[in-house]
Design a protein around this motif. Structure first.
Motif, short mmCIF file in Angstrom:
data_model
loop_
_atom_site.label_atom_id
_atom_site.label_comp_id
_atom_site.label_asym_id
_atom_site.label_seq_id
_atom_site.Cartn_x
_atom_site.Cartn_y
_atom_site.Cartn_z
N THR A 56 0.82 -1.21 0.00
CA THR A 56 0.00 0.00 0.00
C THR A 56 0.86 1.27 0.00
O THR A 56 0.61 2.20 -0.77
N GLU A 57 1.89 1.31 0.82
CA GLU A 57 2.68 2.52 0.96
C GLU A 57 3.51 2.80 -0.29
O GLU A 57 3.58 3.97 -0.73
N GLU A 58 4.12 1.78 -0.86
CA GLU A 58 4.91 2.01 -2.07
C GLU A 58 4.02 2.38 -3.26
O GLU A 58 4.44 3.15 -4.13
N THR A 59 2.81 1.86 -3.28
CA THR A 59 1.87 2.24 -4.35
C THR A 59 1.45 3.69 -4.21
O THR A 59 1.44 4.45 -5.21
N LEU A 60 1.09 4.11 -3.01
CA LEU A 60 0.67 5.49 -2.80
C LEU A 60 1.78 6.47 -3.14
O LEU A 60 1.55 7.51 -3.76
N LYS A 61 3.00 6.16 -2.74
CA LYS A 61 4.12 7.06 -3.04
C LYS A 61 4.43 7.09 -4.53
O LYS A 61 4.85 8.13 -5.06
N ALA A 62 4.25 5.96 -5.22
CA ALA A 62 4.59 5.89 -6.64
C ALA A 62 3.62 6.69 -7.52
O ALA A 62 3.96 7.03 -8.66
N LEU A 63 2.43 6.99 -7.00
CA LEU A 63 1.43 7.67 -7.82
C LEU A 63 1.92 9.05 -8.28
O LEU A 63 1.74 9.43 -9.43
N PHE A 64 2.55 9.82 -7.36
CA PHE A 64 3.03 11.14 -7.77
C PHE A 64 4.24 11.02 -8.69
O PHE A 64 4.45 11.89 -9.55
N VAL A 65 5.04 9.97 -8.53
CA VAL A 65 6.15 9.75 -9.47
C VAL A 65 5.61 9.59 -10.88
O VAL A 65 6.11 10.20 -11.84
#
Length: 259
Positions: A72-81
């Motif tokens: 969940t955390e890596e997905t949420l952070k990757a969205l803005f990337v």
């Protein structure tokens, strides 16, 4: 006060150093601020999402942190990337590393503030693990996603959004392995602090070397540069494409001064 400094300062100082070491300075302050804010927003979303998942799955905290939180955390952070690269706000690998690290820094700062508020444990070893370990991990895994995505998109533009999958898998795996190591605060804090600087140095050196070669190839003589500028095909040259990239993110007079 010491606990707050240990929990919040390491990742912030490292981000400042990354920006200072970037000799090209192509990441605008506004983009950096949006990246930090996006990471903070991702952490705020993760908090209620995890509360809901806890209730839905019935998992204990330890397996949840090992198998669910990294996803969940890596997905949420990757969205803005993904958003930043789609909007062409990231031009080079160095830019990707800085923006990715900024997203992770924003996420880690908000997460640590939430833990400082809610956790009764004030032992300094816990916050060494969170400040030097967890915070650096959040920033570094997002930087890995950003650099990997940018590199794959440059080589294989036809892959589109699917280019994020390989670096995302690496980030999730590193995150899960780190959560396994949390049984030892010293190990959890030491590994990111030892490994991450080496990775960042390699990325920066490689990116800057590639950028200089890309910009300077064929422009070793002033006469050749003048001939290229005056030609009708200037826009198709490497320096022409480089200036077009700059124009997307900087006002015309600033681009002229840089050139």
């Amino acid at each position: 006060m010491l606990i707050v400094a240990v929990a919040l300062l390491p990742v912030t100082v490292f981000l400042i150093l990354l920006v200072a070491f970037d000799s090209f300075k192509l990441v605008p302050t506004s983009t950096l601020a949006r990246a930090i804010a996006a990471g903070a927003g991702a952490a705020l979303v993760a908090w209620p999402l995890h509360a809901w998942l806890f209730a839905s799955t019935g998992l204990d905290p330890v397996p949840f942190s090992r198998y669910v939180a990294p996803l969940t955390e890596e997905t949420l952070k990757a969205l803005f990337v993904l958003y930043a690269i789609q909007r062409r706000q990231i031009g080079f690998l160095v830019d990707a590393a800085i923006v990715g690290f900024a997203i992770g820094a924003g996420f880690a700062t908000v997460e640590n503030l939430e833990y400082l508020r809610d956790l009764p444990d004030r032992r300094v070893w816990v916050w060494i693990a969170r400040g030097f370990g967890t915070a650096m991990l959040h920033a570094s895994t997002t930087a890995i996603v950003a650099v990997g995505l940018k590199s794959i998109r440059d080589r294989y533009p036809e892959r589109g959004l699917l280019a994020v999958v390989p670096p995302w898998i690496v980030a999730v795996a590193l995150h899960a392995l780190f959560n396994y190591a949390l049984v030892s605060p010293v190990l959890a804090a030491g590994v990111p602090m030892v490994v991450l600087p080496l990775v960042v140095i390699v990325v920066f050196q490689r990116s800057e070397r590639m950028t200089r070669e890309w910009v300077g190839d064929g422009l070793d003589l002033d006469v050749q540069l003048l001939e290229i500028i005056r030609s009708s095909s200037f826009g198709g040259t490497r320096i022409g494409r480089y200036l077009q990239e700059l124009r997307l993110r900087f006002p015309g007079p600033i681009v002229a001064d840089m050139f």
